[in-house]
Write a protein that holds these residues in place. Sequence first.
Motif, PDB file in Angstrom:
ATOM      1  N   LEU A  58       0.872  -1.166   0.000  1.00 31.24           N
ATOM      2  CA  LEU A  58       0.000   0.000   0.000  1.00 31.24           C
ATOM      3  C   LEU A  58       0.906   1.212   0.000  1.00 31.24           C
ATOM      4  O   LEU A  58       1.837   1.290   0.814  1.00 31.24           O
ATOM      5  CB  LEU A  58      -0.876  -0.032   1.257  1.00 31.24           C
ATOM      6  CG  LEU A  58      -2.016   0.951   1.380  1.00 31.24           C
ATOM      7  CD1 LEU A  58      -3.019   0.795   0.252  1.00 31.24           C
ATOM      8  CD2 LEU A  58      -2.713   0.741   2.725  1.00 31.24           C
ATOM      9  N   ASP A  59       0.686   2.115  -0.921  1.00 33.47           N
ATOM     10  CA  ASP A  59       1.520   3.312  -1.025  1.00 33.47           C
ATOM     11  C   ASP A  59       3.006   2.971  -1.144  1.00 33.47           C
ATOM     12  O   ASP A  59       3.859   3.649  -0.582  1.00 33.47           O
ATOM     13  CB  ASP A  59       1.287   4.241   0.170  1.00 33.47           C
ATOM     14  CG  ASP A  59      -0.150   4.705   0.273  1.00 33.47           C
ATOM     15  OD1 ASP A  59      -0.818   4.823  -0.775  1.00 33.47           O
ATOM     16  OD2 ASP A  59      -0.609   4.935   1.405  1.00 33.47           O
ATOM     17  N   GLY A  60       3.303   1.865  -1.845  1.00 35.25           N
ATOM     18  CA  GLY A  60       4.688   1.481  -2.086  1.00 35.25           C
ATOM     19  C   GLY A  60       5.396   0.843  -0.906  1.00 35.25           C
ATOM     20  O   GLY A  60       6.606   0.618  -0.962  1.00 35.25           O
ATOM     21  N   ARG A  61       4.655   0.539   0.154  1.00 32.57           N
ATOM     22  CA  ARG A  61       5.256  -0.075   1.347  1.00 32.57           C
ATOM     23  C   ARG A  61       4.616  -1.425   1.619  1.00 32.57           C
ATOM     24  O   ARG A  61       3.431  -1.620   1.323  1.00 32.57           O
ATOM     25  CB  ARG A  61       5.017   0.816   2.574  1.00 32.57           C
ATOM     26  CG  ARG A  61       5.633   2.176   2.486  1.00 32.57           C
ATOM     27  CD  ARG A  61       5.137   3.101   3.589  1.00 32.57           C
ATOM     28  NE  ARG A  61       5.396   2.608   4.941  1.00 32.57           N
ATOM     29  CZ  ARG A  61       4.855   3.120   6.044  1.00 32.57           C
ATOM     30  NH1 ARG A  61       4.022   4.145   5.960  1.00 32.57           N
ATOM     31  NH2 ARG A  61       5.143   2.636   7.219  1.00 32.57           N
ATOM     32  N   ILE A  62       5.378  -2.326   2.217  1.00 38.05           N
ATOM     33  CA  ILE A  62       4.805  -3.597   2.641  1.00 38.05           C
ATOM     34  C   ILE A  62       3.819  -3.306   3.762  1.00 38.05           C
ATOM     35  O   ILE A  62       4.171  -2.710   4.776  1.00 38.05           O
ATOM     36  CB  ILE A  62       5.894  -4.581   3.112  1.00 38.05           C
ATOM     37  CG1 ILE A  62       6.728  -5.038   1.921  1.00 38.05           C
ATOM     38  CG2 ILE A  62       5.254  -5.787   3.808  1.00 38.05           C
ATOM     39  CD1 ILE A  62       7.878  -5.968   2.288  1.00 38.05           C
ATOM     40  N   ALA A  63       2.574  -3.722   3.549  1.00 39.61           N
ATOM     41  CA  ALA A  63       1.510  -3.468   4.520  1.00 39.61           C
ATOM     42  C   ALA A  63       1.115  -4.725   5.275  1.00 39.61           C
ATOM     43  O   ALA A  63       0.510  -4.630   6.351  1.00 39.61           O
ATOM     44  CB  ALA A  63       0.292  -2.890   3.805  1.00 39.61           C
ATOM     45  N   GLY A  64       1.428  -5.900   4.730  1.00 38.12           N
ATOM     46  CA  GLY A  64       1.058  -7.134   5.399  1.00 38.12           C
ATOM     47  C   GLY A  64       1.396  -8.344   4.552  1.00 38.12           C
ATOM     48  O   GLY A  64       1.942  -8.226   3.457  1.00 38.12           O
ATOM     49  N   GLY A  85      -0.967 -17.864   8.890  1.00 40.44           N
ATOM     50  CA  GLY A  85      -0.426 -16.567   9.256  1.00 40.44           C
ATOM     51  C   GLY A  85      -1.032 -15.477   8.404  1.00 40.44           C
ATOM     52  O   GLY A  85      -1.112 -15.610   7.182  1.00 40.44           O
ATOM     53  N   LEU A  86      -1.518 -14.443   9.068  1.00 42.60           N
ATOM     54  CA  LEU A  86      -2.040 -13.252   8.400  1.00 42.60           C
ATOM     55  C   LEU A  86      -1.663 -12.080   9.291  1.00 42.60           C
ATOM     56  O   LEU A  86      -2.007 -12.068  10.470  1.00 42.60           O
ATOM     57  CB  LEU A  86      -3.558 -13.350   8.234  1.00 42.60           C
ATOM     58  CG  LEU A  86      -4.278 -12.100   7.710  1.00 42.60           C
ATOM     59  CD1 LEU A  86      -3.776 -11.694   6.343  1.00 42.60           C
ATOM     60  CD2 LEU A  86      -5.778 -12.336   7.673  1.00 42.60           C
ATOM     61  N   ARG A  95      -7.738  -0.389   6.172  1.00 36.85           N
ATOM     62  CA  ARG A  95      -7.666   0.043   4.771  1.00 36.85           C
ATOM     63  C   ARG A  95      -7.900  -1.109   3.794  1.00 36.85           C
ATOM     64  O   ARG A  95      -7.575  -1.011   2.617  1.00 36.85           O
ATOM     65  CB  ARG A  95      -6.323   0.731   4.519  1.00 36.85           C
ATOM     66  CG  ARG A  95      -6.205   2.006   5.383  1.00 36.85           C
ATOM     67  CD  ARG A  95      -4.884   2.706   5.243  1.00 36.85           C
ATOM     68  NE  ARG A  95      -4.706   3.270   3.907  1.00 36.85           N
ATOM     69  CZ  ARG A  95      -3.591   3.875   3.525  1.00 36.85           C
ATOM     70  NH1 ARG A  95      -2.578   4.019   4.365  1.00 36.85           N
ATOM     71  NH2 ARG A  95      -3.483   4.355   2.299  1.00 36.85           N
ATOM     72  N   GLY A  96      -8.446  -2.220   4.294  1.00 35.04           N
ATOM     73  CA  GLY A  96      -8.793  -3.335   3.421  1.00 35.04           C
ATOM     74  C   GLY A  96      -7.661  -4.289   3.107  1.00 35.04           C
ATOM     75  O   GLY A  96      -7.805  -5.163   2.246  1.00 35.04           O
ATOM     76  N   VAL A  97      -6.542  -4.165   3.806  1.00 37.37           N
ATOM     77  CA  VAL A  97      -5.374  -4.999   3.514  1.00 37.37           C
ATOM     78  C   VAL A  97      -5.638  -6.463   3.848  1.00 37.37           C
ATOM     79  O   VAL A  97      -5.377  -7.349   3.029  1.00 37.37           O
ATOM     80  CB  VAL A  97      -4.129  -4.477   4.265  1.00 37.37           C
ATOM     81  CG1 VAL A  97      -2.945  -5.413   4.096  1.00 37.37           C
ATOM     82  CG2 VAL A  97      -3.770  -3.070   3.789  1.00 37.37           C
ATOM     83  N   ALA A  98      -6.144  -6.743   5.033  1.00 34.38           N
ATOM     84  CA  ALA A  98      -6.395  -8.139   5.429  1.00 34.38           C
ATOM     85  C   ALA A  98      -7.409  -8.793   4.496  1.00 34.38           C
ATOM     86  O   ALA A  98      -7.228  -9.940   4.072  1.00 34.38           O
ATOM     87  CB  ALA A  98      -6.870  -8.202   6.876  1.00 34.38           C
ATOM     88  N   ARG A  99      -8.460  -8.081   4.159  1.00 30.95           N
ATOM     89  CA  ARG A  99      -9.480  -8.630   3.257  1.00 30.95           C
ATOM     90  C   ARG A  99      -8.873  -8.913   1.876  1.00 30.95           C
ATOM     91  O   ARG A  99      -9.134  -9.954   1.273  1.00 30.95           O
ATOM     92  CB  ARG A  99     -10.660  -7.672   3.145  1.00 30.95           C
ATOM     93  CG  ARG A  99     -11.850  -8.263   2.419  1.00 30.95           C
ATOM     94  CD  ARG A  99     -13.071  -7.348   2.449  1.00 30.95           C
ATOM     95  NE  ARG A  99     -13.482  -6.968   3.785  1.00 30.95           N
ATOM     96  CZ  ARG A  99     -14.225  -7.717   4.594  1.00 30.95           C
ATOM     97  NH1 ARG A  99     -14.638  -8.905   4.184  1.00 30.95           N
ATOM     98  NH2 ARG A  99     -14.555  -7.287   5.794  1.00 30.95           N
TER      99      ARG A  99
END
Length: 168
Positions: A58-64, A85-86, A95-99
């Motif tokens: 997200l925005d060029g960064r590892i978010a998860g 693992g999540l 911000r919807g990353v996990a989904r």
Amino acid sequence: MLHAVTIRAAVPADGVPLAELDRRIWSPLHAVSPRPRPPYRPLFDATHPPRQHLIAELDGRIAGYIRVVPPTPLASNAHVRQIQGLAVDNWARGRGVARALLRSAMDASRRQGAVRITLRVLSHNVPARALYASEGFAVEGVLPGEFLLEGEYIDDVLMGRSLAGLTP
């Protein structure tokens, strides 16, 4: 301005940043092992290779990330994948990353021929359980008092769902 979450396959260079993410977000809400202590190791090793992980950016960064594996090496179980693992970084939550990771893992599992996906979640992790339920996972079993965390016995909840009907 909000940007879309992008999902990609993990590469070996992601091991250290993902281990750092795990240390930042450690919580007894979702962790059954003690808080990480030095010396720190990368997330990837012989039993946890990059190929088992999808990365969210997200925005060029590892978010998860999410780790998905066959639950056993048995041919009779090859039609199942298991989420083991999540994790979503604190700055990226809500911000919807996990989904996005969960949906990508289900799609990838189906493309690999899986017809079912399972996971385990701690009973007190209400936000994670709600996410899984909203994505079609149902409780399929409970291991009462499976973990002793901070002086309290916590149930381990087994959840699963069919992958039928998902489009690759």
